[in-house]
Design an enzyme around this catalytic site. Structure first.
Site, PDB file in Angstrom:
ATOM      1  N   SER A 215       0.836  -1.204   0.000  1.00  0.00           N
ATOM      2  CA  SER A 215       0.000   0.000   0.000  1.00  0.00           C
ATOM      3  C   SER A 215       0.874   1.258   0.000  1.00  0.00           C
ATOM      4  O   SER A 215       1.680   1.441  -0.919  1.00  0.00           O
ATOM      5  CB  SER A 215      -0.950  -0.044   1.203  1.00  0.00           C
ATOM      6  OG  SER A 215      -1.936   0.961   1.122  1.00  0.00           O
ATOM      7  N   ASP A 349     -10.422  -3.460  -5.290  1.00  0.00           N
ATOM      8  CA  ASP A 349      -9.859  -2.717  -4.157  1.00  0.00           C
ATOM      9  C   ASP A 349     -10.688  -1.455  -3.940  1.00  0.00           C
ATOM     10  O   ASP A 349     -10.719  -0.571  -4.802  1.00  0.00           O
ATOM     11  CB  ASP A 349      -8.401  -2.358  -4.458  1.00  0.00           C
ATOM     12  CG  ASP A 349      -7.682  -1.718  -3.275  1.00  0.00           C
ATOM     13  OD1 ASP A 349      -8.364  -1.149  -2.401  1.00  0.00           O
ATOM     14  OD2 ASP A 349      -6.447  -1.782  -3.234  1.00  0.00           O
ATOM     15  N   HIS A 380      -8.297  -4.742  -0.646  1.00  0.00           N
ATOM     16  CA  HIS A 380      -7.072  -4.010  -0.322  1.00  0.00           C
ATOM     17  C   HIS A 380      -6.258  -4.824   0.675  1.00  0.00           C
ATOM     18  O   HIS A 380      -6.612  -4.929   1.854  1.00  0.00           O
ATOM     19  CB  HIS A 380      -7.397  -2.635   0.254  1.00  0.00           C
ATOM     20  CG  HIS A 380      -6.194  -1.748   0.390  1.00  0.00           C
ATOM     21  ND1 HIS A 380      -5.632  -1.090  -0.683  1.00  0.00           N
ATOM     22  CD2 HIS A 380      -5.421  -1.436   1.459  1.00  0.00           C
ATOM     23  CE1 HIS A 380      -4.574  -0.394  -0.278  1.00  0.00           C
ATOM     24  NE2 HIS A 380      -4.425  -0.597   1.023  1.00  0.00           N
TER      25      HIS A 380
END
Length: 434
Positions: A215, A349, A380
Site C-alpha cells: 500500500s 480494491d 485491499h
C-alpha cells in the site's frame, strides 16, 4: 364467498386463502434477501487468473514460468471472498488467520534531523534454496509496523523460505516508541527506509535485496528506487502491492461515495488523528512547525486530505497540498526503476480507484523490467484463499511475493558473475574486448 345465517356472517370459506398469501410474502422476502446477499457478496462473479501486462522478454518468460501462481486462477473463499469490501475489512480488522509470532531484534537508527528510525530484523529459519544470502527489506502500509498481523504472516513465510527480513516501523506508528523530533512518517518520505537499507547493506555486505512495499509502503519503495540509481545497487527486484501511484489523482477519488471510498477515507483519517495525537507533545509546541490552530483543525478533520493540508505537508515544508502530493508520489520516479519490478493490484480494491491503474499498466507496456498483475478479487491487501468460508493462513499475496522472489534468485544464480546484481558496472570479458 361469505354467507349469512341466523344474523351473522360465516367467513370460513376464505380462511384457507390467508396462509397462501403469507407464504407468498415470505418467499418474496427470502428472495429479496438472497438477491441482496448475492449482489453484496458478488457471488455471481467468476474466478479468474490475474490479468498480466508485460513485455515478452527472456526474463519475464522465465519469471512467469518459475512463478506459476501468477498465471493460475486465484480462488477466494466462496461465500465472501469475491467481495472487495469483506476482503478489506477482514484484513483491516483481523489481519490474518493463525498469525505466527516471529522473533526479531529491534534496531534504532539516529537520523540527521534528530528523528530515530526503527526497524525489526528477523533472521532466516534455514538456508535459501539457492544457497545465497538474501534479505527482504519491507515497508508496511499507512501507519503500520512489524507487529501487524499481515506483516508477521509474510515475515514468517519468508523466514521459512530462507530469507532474512528487515521491516520498517513507520516513524510514529509504534505506540510504545516516542518521537525524538517533531516529525513523523509521510506519504512519500524515503529517509527512514533508506536508512534501514543502508544499515542492511553495511552489516551484510554479501546479501542480495528483495524490496517489498505494501500500500503506502509500495509508493515509498518505488520512489526510493527511482530517486537515485545507486539505491538500486544489490537489489534483485522490487514488489509493490495495492498502492495508488499518484496521491494527487487519488485525492479526488477519495471524496467519492462509490465503493464507499468516502467512508474508508473517514476511517483512515480517524486512525491518523489517533497516531498524531498520541505524539502531541513532540509535534506541537513553540519549537515545532505546528501551531495551536493546526491542532484545532486536526480535531475537526474528517478526511486524509484535511489532515495532509493541516499537518503532514508541513513536516517537509511543502507550500501547498498539491506540491506535497506531487513531490511525494512515486509516479514521478517509478520510470527510473530498472531492476525487475512486479506491481500487484486488485480490481475490487475499494481504496484504489480503477483510473489509477492506467499508471502501472502503461509502465508495463513501455518498460521491459515491469510486470503488472491485476486480480479480479482480493480487496485491499486481502487476497485470502480458501474453499468455502474459512480462509487459509497464507494468502495469495504472500505466496506470490515469495514465489516471484524465488524465481528472481534462481535467475540471478544462473547468470555469469559479471552480470550479477552486485556488479552492475563491471563489463563482461566480451564487452571489454569490444
Amino acid at each position: 364467498m361469505a354467507t349469512q345465517d341466523s344474523g351473522y356472517y360465516d367467513y370460513t370459506i376464505v380462511a384457507p386463502e390467508m396462509p397462501a398469501m403469507f407464504d407468498g410474502m415470505k418467499l418474496a422476502a427470502v428472495a429479496t434477501v438472497l438477491y441482496v446477499i448475492v449482489r453484496c457478496l458478488n457471488l455471481k462473479s467468476p474466478t479468474a487468473a490475474p490479468d498480466i501486462t508485460y513485455q515478452d522478454t527472456p526474463l519475464n518468460r522465465f519469471l512467469l514460468k518459475s512463478c506459476p501462481i501468477l498465471t493460475k486462477e486465484y480462488i477466494p473463499p466462496l461465500l465472501w471472498g469475491k467481495s472487495g469490501h469483506l476482503q478489506t475489512a477482514l484484513y483491516g480488522k483481523m489481519g490474518r488467520v493463525s498469525c505466527p509470532h516471529p522473533i526479531g531484534l529491534r534496531k534504532y537508527l539516529p537520523m540527521q534531523d534528530g528523528a530515530t528510525a526503527t526497524f525489526d530484523l528477523f533472521e532466516p529459519m534455514g538456508d535459501h534454496r539457492t544457497g545465497d544470502d538474501v534479505t527482504m527489506v519491507i515497508c508496511p502500509g499507512i501507519g503500520n509496523h512489524s507487529e501487524k498481523h499481515y506483516i508477521r504472516t509474510f515475515v514468517g513465510h519468508s523466514q521459512k523460505e530462507g530469507y532474512r527480513c528487515a521491516v520498517l516501523n513507520h516513524l510514529g506508528a509504534l505506540p510504545n516508541i516516542e518521537l525524538t523530533s517533531p516529525r513523523m512518517f509521510t506519504y512519500g518520505c524515503t529517509w527512514e527506509f533508506a536508512s534501514m537499507v543502508g544499515y542492511i547493506k553495511k552489516m551484510f555486505p554479501h546479501t542480495h535485496l528483495i524490496v517489498v512495499g505494501f500500500s503506502l509502503g509500495g509508493n515509498i519503495v518505488c520512489k526510493f528506487l527511482g530517486e537515485n540509481r545507486t539505491n538500486q545497487e544489490r537489489v534483485l527486484c522490487c514488489v509493490s502491492v495495492c498502492q495508488g501511484y499518484s496521491a494527487l489523482r487519488a485525492q479526488e477519488t477519495f471524496l467519492q461515495w462509490d465503493q464507499c471510498r468516502r467512508f474508508y477515507n473517514f476511517l483512515m483519517a480517524d486512525n491518523m488523528k489517533k497516531i498524531i495525537l498520541s505524539h502531541r507533545g513532540s509535534l506541537f509546541g513553540s519549537a515545532t512547525k505546528m501551531e495551536d490552530a493546526d491542532l484545532s483543525r486536526l480535531y475537526t478533520a474528517t478526511s486524509l486530505m484535511q489532515i495532509d493540508e493541516t499537518i503532514m505537508r508541513k513536516f517537509h515544508g511543502h507550500n501547498s497540498l498539491k506540491e506535497y502530493y506531487e513531490k511525494e508520489s512515486c509516479v514521478h520516479y517509478i520510470h527510473n526503476v530498472d531492476v525487475p519490478l512486479l506491481l500487484v493490484n486488485s480490481a475490487d480494491d475499494p481504496l484504489v480507484h480503477g483510473s489509477l491503474l492506467t499508471i502501472p499498466r502503461t509502465l508495463a507496456e513501455k518498460k521491459q523490467n515491469v510486470i503488472f498483475a491485476l486480480t479480479l478479487h482480493g480487496g485491499h491487501l486481502g487476497f485470502f484463499e480458501g474453499a468455502v468460508l474459512v480462509p487459509q493462513p497464507l494468502t495469495w499475496m504472500d505466496k506470490v511475493i515469495v514465489g516471484y522472489a524465488n524465481a528472481m534468485c534462481q535467475w540471478e544464480k544462473q547468470k555469469p558473475p559479471c552480470q550479477k546484481s552486485g556488479n552492475l558496472n563491471t563489463p563482461c570479458p566480451e564487452e571489454k574486448a569490444a
